[in-house]
Write an enzyme that holds these catalytic residues in place. Structure first.
Site, mmCIF file in Angstrom:
data_model
loop_
_atom_site.group_PDB
_atom_site.id
_atom_site.type_symbol
_atom_site.label_atom_id
_atom_site.label_comp_id
_atom_site.label_asym_id
_atom_site.label_seq_id
_atom_site.Cartn_x
_atom_site.Cartn_y
_atom_site.Cartn_z
ATOM 1 N N SER A 1 79.885 16.747 -10.544
ATOM 2 C CA SER A 1 78.991 17.579 -9.726
ATOM 3 C C SER A 1 79.732 18.250 -8.571
ATOM 4 C CB SER A 1 77.855 16.718 -9.160
ATOM 5 O OG SER A 1 77.249 15.963 -10.181
HETATM 6 N N1 SAH Z 1 78.588 11.581 -11.231
HETATM 7 C C1 SAH Z 1 79.411 11.998 -12.355
HETATM 8 C C2 SAH Z 1 78.726 13.141 -13.052
HETATM 9 C C3 SAH Z 1 78.720 12.960 -14.522
HETATM 10 S S1 SAH Z 1 77.748 14.114 -15.455
HETATM 11 C C4 SAH Z 1 80.800 12.330 -11.866
HETATM 12 O O1 SAH Z 1 81.057 12.161 -10.661
HETATM 13 O O2 SAH Z 1 81.668 12.725 -12.647
HETATM 14 C C5 SAH Z 1 76.493 13.043 -16.070
HETATM 15 C C6 SAH Z 1 76.946 11.954 -16.966
HETATM 16 O O3 SAH Z 1 75.788 11.271 -17.457
HETATM 17 C C7 SAH Z 1 77.724 12.387 -18.215
HETATM 18 O O4 SAH Z 1 78.950 11.743 -18.225
HETATM 19 C C8 SAH Z 1 76.843 11.937 -19.377
HETATM 20 O O5 SAH Z 1 77.585 11.506 -20.513
HETATM 21 C C9 SAH Z 1 76.084 10.790 -18.741
HETATM 22 N N2 SAH Z 1 74.829 10.412 -19.405
HETATM 23 C C10 SAH Z 1 73.900 11.204 -19.993
HETATM 24 N N3 SAH Z 1 72.883 10.447 -20.485
HETATM 25 C C11 SAH Z 1 73.191 9.157 -20.184
HETATM 26 C C12 SAH Z 1 72.529 7.895 -20.425
HETATM 27 N N4 SAH Z 1 71.360 7.796 -21.056
HETATM 28 N N5 SAH Z 1 73.141 6.771 -19.979
HETATM 29 C C13 SAH Z 1 74.323 6.833 -19.336
HETATM 30 N N6 SAH Z 1 74.982 7.973 -19.083
HETATM 31 C C14 SAH Z 1 74.419 9.121 -19.496
#
Ligand code: SAH
Length: 220
Positions: free
Chosen positions: A68
């Site tokens: 993000s």
């Molecule tokens: N805060 C993270 C942002 C990651 S984007 C950072 O600093 O990099 C959101 C993430 O949520 C992705 O990696 C995606 O694979 C994950 N995601 C989506 N659905 C999910 C679920 N049901 N359980 C766990 N992770 C999930």
């Protein structure tokens, strides 16, 4: 000031990010600002993207996901009001960038990711940086992480159609939960507070996150 006195070549850019993108745009929480001044965001993206790691934007990571935008991370953390003693649940580990910041701000962090590659890389990075207060797990975070519940605070970095009931159930009382809720294209950032069995939900802002995919999220 010469850049030579900094051991981390990205420190100047990181401190500029904190001043210009965060403090000057209204982030006032010194603990959040200090944590974001410490965590090396460039180490959470691929080497060819490192030079852009401190720009005012989200960046692509592996598996078609994104880390993000720094301002959104700071705004969510400021709203969450973490205390040093808190046990925090993070859903969507992704690169592990937010995980590392949470590890600076709270006593214990539990983080759930559904993509194995992201889970493994994030765990390696965060451990290599020396954080010892994080438990990583692979799974569907829309069901929370019941083994370690309840949590004083929860932060979800993927968008859900509604607040998953499992997260509500695993939230401590009192407790705070921040989550983007809406369609797959556009959402609102919600802050839910549980207190004496009651839930109060506040709408913070419009936002756009990748979808939360799972039994209490969007279908695969
Ligand atoms: N805060 C993270 C942002 C990651 S984007 C950072 O600093 O990099 C959101 C993430 O949520 C992705 O990696 C995606 O694979 C994950 N995601 C989506 N659905 C999910 C679920 N049901 N359980 C766990 N992770 C999930």
């Amino acid at each position: 000031m010469s850049g030579e006195q900094f051991s981390d070549p990205f420190e100047v850019q990181r401190l500029a990010m904190v001043e210009l993108q965060l403090r000057q745009r209204g982030i006032r929480d010194e603990r959040v600002l200090n944590a974001m001044a410490r965590v090396p965001r460039h180490l959470f993206v691929s080497s060819e993207k490192q030079s852009r790691a401190y720009e005012d934007q989200p960046l692509e990571i592996e598996s078609g996901q994104t880390v993000s935008q720094p301002y959104i991370v700071a705004a969510m953390l400021q709203a969450l009001e973490l205390k040093e003693s808190d046990r925090v649940l993070e859903i969507g580990t992704g690169s592990g960038y937010l995980t590392a910041i949470l590890a600076e701000l709270a006593a214990q962090v539990f983080t759930v990711e559904r993509q194995v590659l992201l889970h493994q890389r994030a765990k390696e990075r965060v451990e290599q940086l020396g954080y010892r207060n994080v438990v990583f797990t692979l799974g569907d975070g829309s069901q929370g992480f019941p083994e370690h519940a309840p949590y004083d605070a929860m932060i979800v970095s993927a968008a859900a159609p509604r607040i998953p009931q499992a997260l509500r159930d695993q939230l401590a009382d009192p407790g705070r939960l921040i989550i983007p809720v809406g369609s797959e294209d556009t959402q609102q950032l919600l802050l839910a507070r549980k207190n004496q069995g009651m839930e109060r939900v506040e709408v913070l802002d419009g936002c756009r996150f990748v979808p939360l995919i799972g039994s209490q999220g969007f279908p695969v």
